[in-house]
Design an enzyme around this catalytic site. Structure first.
Site, PDB file in Angstrom:
ATOM      1  N   SER A  99       0.836  -1.197   0.000  1.00 17.97           N
ATOM      2  CA  SER A  99       0.000   0.000   0.000  1.00 17.97           C
ATOM      3  C   SER A  99       0.882   1.262   0.000  1.00 17.97           C
ATOM      4  CB  SER A  99      -0.951  -0.050   1.195  1.00 17.97           C
ATOM      5  OG  SER A  99      -2.005   0.878   1.055  1.00 17.97           O
ATOM      6  N   ASP A 233      -9.602  -6.156  -3.831  1.00 20.67           N
ATOM      7  CA  ASP A 233      -9.132  -4.977  -3.095  1.00 20.67           C
ATOM      8  C   ASP A 233     -10.142  -3.846  -3.218  1.00 20.67           C
ATOM      9  OD1 ASP A 233      -7.713  -2.820  -2.012  1.00 20.67           O
ATOM     10  OD2 ASP A 233      -5.805  -3.514  -2.813  1.00 20.67           O
ATOM     11  N   HIS A 261      -7.217  -6.152   0.252  1.00 21.65           N
ATOM     12  CA  HIS A 261      -6.110  -5.200   0.249  1.00 21.65           C
ATOM     13  C   HIS A 261      -4.875  -5.752   0.964  1.00 21.65           C
ATOM     14  CE1 HIS A 261      -4.233  -1.343  -0.207  1.00 21.65           C
ATOM     15  NE2 HIS A 261      -4.106  -1.143   1.086  1.00 21.65           N
TER      16      HIS A 261
END
Length: 312
Positions: A99, A233, A261
């Protein structure tokens, strides 16, 4: 101690930094996402440490690291990782970023190619504008004060319990809520909220992500790159992986079904196999100033793949 591993501390530039360092072998630097910390990697640290030296820091402003008024830019974080590795006596790493940590990983590889052997990004920022509205909300006026109210003891306990209950139910929409609950609980600390807001504002505005690797993706020709995403996600769309295929055709892209995610949490064994295969099947990048200069001069047209002797 968390996850069976001792959390260590080192002070750099006057700020205390927390990290886990465990295992033996080639070095892996695991970089967590926004408002998370090293514990996001707990499902994979033990297995990876059988083959690698795993270094999993709490980025400045996160976890048990200090949360000062400081430089929370992507470039600042890359500098911090260089300094941490230097203090630890680690010269080169395969860097794995999730991320926001994926954006830091890409920046680290760009700023310090001589210290980067491979690059893996997981559900990464920096590959498109779209991002969950909840991330954009962090940048808005009043976020700090609102979260201060919502994380008062009674409300916080109810919120955490509700998120974890929804996570236990399962399903695509709520699969990541257990990690969201941990983030929400961490926001009880005003310093953590302020740091997270500073980080978010450095990379996101009301339109979405503002930091991109698109203009520098061609540099991955000189470095092995693997992109991993969860198909379900809801934070950063998996279709951003298609951006990588277009911008960095030498990169390998893997989209994991039935994962959100946090694919390293949804399917830890598979994720570890991907990392192991990545390291086993690719030679470490060898930095050449001359080749890097040629790539920069030619831009997206790029230089030939044959090694270039460094005469600089």
């Amino acid at each position: 101690m968390t996850g069976g591993y001792d959390v260590q501390f080192v002070t750099i530039h006057g700020h205390r930094r927390a990290f886990v360092k465990v295992g033996r072998g080639p070095a892996l630097l695991l970089l967590h996402g926004l408002a998370c910390d090293h514990t996001t990697w707990e499902p994979v640290i033990e297995r990876l440490s059988r083959r690698f030296t795993v270094i999993a820091p709490d980025l400045l402003g996160h976890g048990r690291s200090d949360k000062p008024r400081a430089d929370y830019s992507v470039g600042g974080y890359a500098n911090g990782m260089r300094d941490l590795l230097t203090v630890l006596g680690v010269d080169k790493v395969t860097v794995v970023g999730h991320s926001f940590g994926g954006g830091v990983a890409m920046q680290f590889a760009y700023q310090f190619p001589e210290r980067t052997e491979r690059l893996m990004v997981v559900a990464s920022g920096g590959l498109g504008a779209e991002v969950h509205p909840g991330i954009r909300a962090i940048t808005t006026p009043g976020f700090h004060e609102l979260m201060g109210v919502l994380t008062l003891p009674g409300l916080r306990h109810l919120g955490v319990a509700g998120l974890r209950t929804l996570a236990a139910v399962g399903g695509r929409q709520t699969r990541d809520f257990d990690e969201v609950a941990r983030i929400f609980d961490a926001f009880k600390d005003p310093a953590a909220r302020r740091a997270t807001r500073h980080v978010a504002r450095a990379v996101v505005d009301w339109k979405g992500q503002i930091v991109t690797m698109a203009d520098r993706a061609y540099l991955t020709e000189a470095m092995p790159m693997w992109v991993v995403w969860g198909r379900d996600d809801r934070v950063i769309p998996a279709r951003h992986a298609e951006t990588v295929a277009a911008l960095a055709p030498h990169a390998r892209v893997e989209v994991i079904p039935d994962a959100g995610h946090f694919p390293h949490q949804d399917h830890p064994e598979r994720f570890c196999r991907i990392v192991e295969d990545f390291v086993r099947s690719t030679a470490p990048a060898t930095y050449s100033r001359a080749r890097f200069r040629t790539l920069l001069r030619s831009g997206a047209a790029s230089a030939p793949l044959e090694p270039v002797e460094d005469t600089a």
